[in-house]
Write a protein that holds these residues in place. Sequence first.
Motif, PDB file in Angstrom:
ATOM      1  N   GLY A  74     -27.580   2.017 -38.474  1.00  0.00           N
ATOM      2  CA  GLY A  74     -27.620   1.624 -37.069  1.00  0.00           C
ATOM      3  C   GLY A  74     -26.449   0.763 -36.678  1.00  0.00           C
ATOM      4  N   TRP A  75     -26.758  -0.442 -36.222  1.00  0.00           N
ATOM      5  CA  TRP A  75     -25.783  -1.335 -35.615  1.00  0.00           C
ATOM      6  C   TRP A  75     -24.577  -1.605 -36.519  1.00  0.00           C
ATOM      7  N   ASN A  76     -24.796  -2.112 -37.703  1.00  0.00           N
ATOM      8  CA  ASN A  76     -23.691  -2.493 -38.572  1.00  0.00           C
ATOM      9  C   ASN A  76     -22.903  -1.284 -39.070  1.00  0.00           C
ATOM     10  N   GLN A  77     -23.614  -0.229 -39.403  1.00  0.00           N
ATOM     11  CA  GLN A  77     -22.931   0.976 -39.855  1.00  0.00           C
ATOM     12  C   GLN A  77     -22.054   1.562 -38.750  1.00  0.00           C
ATOM     13  N   SER A  78     -22.557   1.552 -37.528  1.00  0.00           N
ATOM     14  CA  SER A  78     -21.780   2.071 -36.405  1.00  0.00           C
ATOM     15  C   SER A  78     -20.519   1.249 -36.188  1.00  0.00           C
ATOM     16  N   GLY A  79     -20.635  -0.075 -36.301  1.00  0.00           N
ATOM     17  CA  GLY A  79     -19.473  -0.941 -36.140  1.00  0.00           C
ATOM     18  C   GLY A  79     -18.435  -0.704 -37.216  1.00  0.00           C
ATOM     19  N   TYR A  80     -18.886  -0.624 -38.455  1.00  0.00           N
ATOM     20  CA  TYR A  80     -17.984  -0.362 -39.575  1.00  0.00           C
ATOM     21  C   TYR A  80     -17.260   0.962 -39.405  1.00  0.00           C
ATOM     22  N   GLU A  81     -18.026   2.010 -39.072  1.00  0.00           N
ATOM     23  CA  GLU A  81     -17.426   3.334 -38.929  1.00  0.00           C
ATOM     24  C   GLU A  81     -16.451   3.382 -37.756  1.00  0.00           C
ATOM     25  N   GLY A  82     -16.740   2.596 -36.707  1.00  0.00           N
ATOM     26  CA  GLY A  82     -15.832   2.543 -35.570  1.00  0.00           C
ATOM     27  C   GLY A  82     -14.501   1.929 -35.926  1.00  0.00           C
ATOM     28  N   VAL A  83     -14.537   0.839 -36.677  1.00  0.00           N
ATOM     29  CA  VAL A  83     -13.294   0.190 -37.096  1.00  0.00           C
ATOM     30  C   VAL A  83     -12.531   1.076 -38.068  1.00  0.00           C
ATOM     31  N   LYS A  84     -13.258   1.724 -38.957  1.00  0.00           N
ATOM     32  CA  LYS A  84     -12.602   2.637 -39.904  1.00  0.00           C
ATOM     33  C   LYS A  84     -11.925   3.782 -39.158  1.00  0.00           C
ATOM     34  N   LYS A  85     -12.652   4.334 -38.170  1.00  0.00           N
ATOM     35  CA  LYS A  85     -12.107   5.430 -37.364  1.00  0.00           C
ATOM     36  C   LYS A  85     -10.851   4.977 -36.617  1.00  0.00           C
ATOM     37  N   ALA A  86     -10.921   3.772 -36.049  1.00  0.00           N
ATOM     38  CA  ALA A  86      -9.778   3.251 -35.300  1.00  0.00           C
ATOM     39  C   ALA A  86      -8.576   3.058 -36.216  1.00  0.00           C
ATOM     40  N   ALA A  87      -8.818   2.514 -37.409  1.00  0.00           N
ATOM     41  CA  ALA A  87      -7.716   2.292 -38.349  1.00  0.00           C
ATOM     42  C   ALA A  87      -7.063   3.607 -38.761  1.00  0.00           C
ATOM     43  N   GLU A  88      -7.876   4.611 -38.994  1.00  0.00           N
ATOM     44  CA  GLU A  88      -7.332   5.909 -39.384  1.00  0.00           C
ATOM     45  C   GLU A  88      -6.536   6.535 -38.247  1.00  0.00           C
ATOM     46  N   LYS A  89      -7.093   6.464 -37.037  1.00  0.00           N
ATOM     47  CA  LYS A  89      -6.432   7.071 -35.882  1.00  0.00           C
ATOM     48  C   LYS A  89      -5.121   6.363 -35.548  1.00  0.00           C
ATOM     49  N   LEU A  90      -5.092   5.043 -35.744  1.00  0.00           N
ATOM     50  CA  LEU A  90      -3.908   4.261 -35.399  1.00  0.00           C
ATOM     51  C   LEU A  90      -2.984   4.039 -36.592  1.00  0.00           C
ATOM     52  N   ASN A  91      -3.260   4.757 -37.678  1.00  0.00           N
ATOM     53  CA  ASN A  91      -2.430   4.656 -38.872  1.00  0.00           C
ATOM     54  C   ASN A  91      -2.365   3.206 -39.342  1.00  0.00           C
ATOM     55  N   GLY A  92      -3.523   2.585 -39.359  1.00  0.00           N
ATOM     56  CA  GLY A  92      -3.575   1.159 -39.645  1.00  0.00           C
ATOM     57  C   GLY A  92      -4.353   0.800 -40.888  1.00  0.00           C
ATOM     58  N   GLU A  93      -4.767  -0.470 -40.910  1.00  0.00           N
ATOM     59  CA  GLU A  93      -5.465  -1.038 -42.053  1.00  0.00           C
ATOM     60  C   GLU A  93      -6.704  -1.765 -41.551  1.00  0.00           C
ATOM     61  N   MET A  94      -7.765  -1.719 -42.323  1.00  0.00           N
ATOM     62  CA  MET A  94      -8.983  -2.418 -41.926  1.00  0.00           C
ATOM     63  C   MET A  94      -9.529  -3.255 -43.067  1.00  0.00           C
ATOM     64  N   ILE A  95     -10.355  -4.222 -42.692  1.00  0.00           N
ATOM     65  CA  ILE A  95     -11.122  -4.986 -43.670  1.00  0.00           C
ATOM     66  C   ILE A  95     -12.451  -5.321 -43.027  1.00  0.00           C
TER      67      ILE A  95
END
Length: 363
Positions: A74-95
């Motif tokens: 739910g909430w936390n998984q959606s947030g994590y996946e959103g940041v991961k998706k953003a990092a991949e799309k923007l050729n970036g890095e996440m933590i």
Amino acid sequence: MTKKFNRRSFIGYISATLATSLLLKACADKPSYSPSPSTMILTENPANDSTDAGNSSETFKIAIALPGVITDGGWNQSGYEGVKKAAEKLNGEMIYVENVAQPDQTETLSDFARKGYDLVVGHGGQFDAAIQQVASQFPDTFFLGVNGNIAGENYASVTTNYFQVGYLAGVVAGLMTKTNKVAYITGLSFKGTNLQGKAFELGAKSVNTSVEVVISYTGDFNDIAKGKEAALALISTGVDVIYHLLDNAAPAVLQTAQEKGIYAVGNTTDQLDVAPKAVLTSAVQDVGGAIAYVANLVKNNQVKGEKYILGIENPEITKLGRLNDVLPEEVKQKIEETQQEMLAGKLQFKDCSEGSQEKVCIK
């Protein structure tokens, strides 16, 4: 906003044998934050996994502090996946850091900023105060509160339009209750959770003037036992439809509803499959997609210190989930009519809170 990318690289992977004692190392003149054993730290650099993040002046870096675990469905998984998706799309890095308790919020966010992360996300309205406290200390970092209610020079909030989906959930509950008693169950009481409950109540009473809406707080979004206990207590009083805003505890509430032969409305993700005999529909709120939306603005220097609200006009982010076959045709028609009124601007909502009393009004 101008970003500085010349700070030393952030923490990399540490041996798995030291996983329970990982530290986010701060700059030499700053105190360090020591995560609890349940806190997990992971870096991802899809642009170049073998390259130290500090060696690339172009790497866009995103960090997220989560109140729970990324496997909650739910909430936390959606947030994590959103940041991961953003990092991949923007050729970036996440933590990400899991299980950040309220007393640790300020130092966790500060540590991310000290390490040069461009976008630092506090995942939940409970991070609002911490973001406001640290933002002025790190003008080269942009902070984002998810489902928050804040905006400033270098910080913003993003929410799905939970007024819309909460109201729609209320319409469904108000039409499907047989006892005229429905409930909204959530973890903690703060403005975001309270307003979603008020929207649910408004929707239920719009189609059923006799309905009673009970609000229940478990004290914890993730405690499974507390979620089930709260659901059982509500059902024992005659509640026959439950709308939840919980994280790890959500499946327990939905499955308890199914076991007791009542209905429920899911939240955050489409949860029909969790309890197919109970879940009537779900208030799908892709908070991960909302985070990615703002991350793209930050990356392109287009972000503003404002409150971003993404509603059902963005169906890839905010919508009702699948409808259960048990819903009568007239209920489905009412759902569709209500959604069309929202899309046409004929049904809009506003926060009309007065002092400490949260309230949702129709414009």
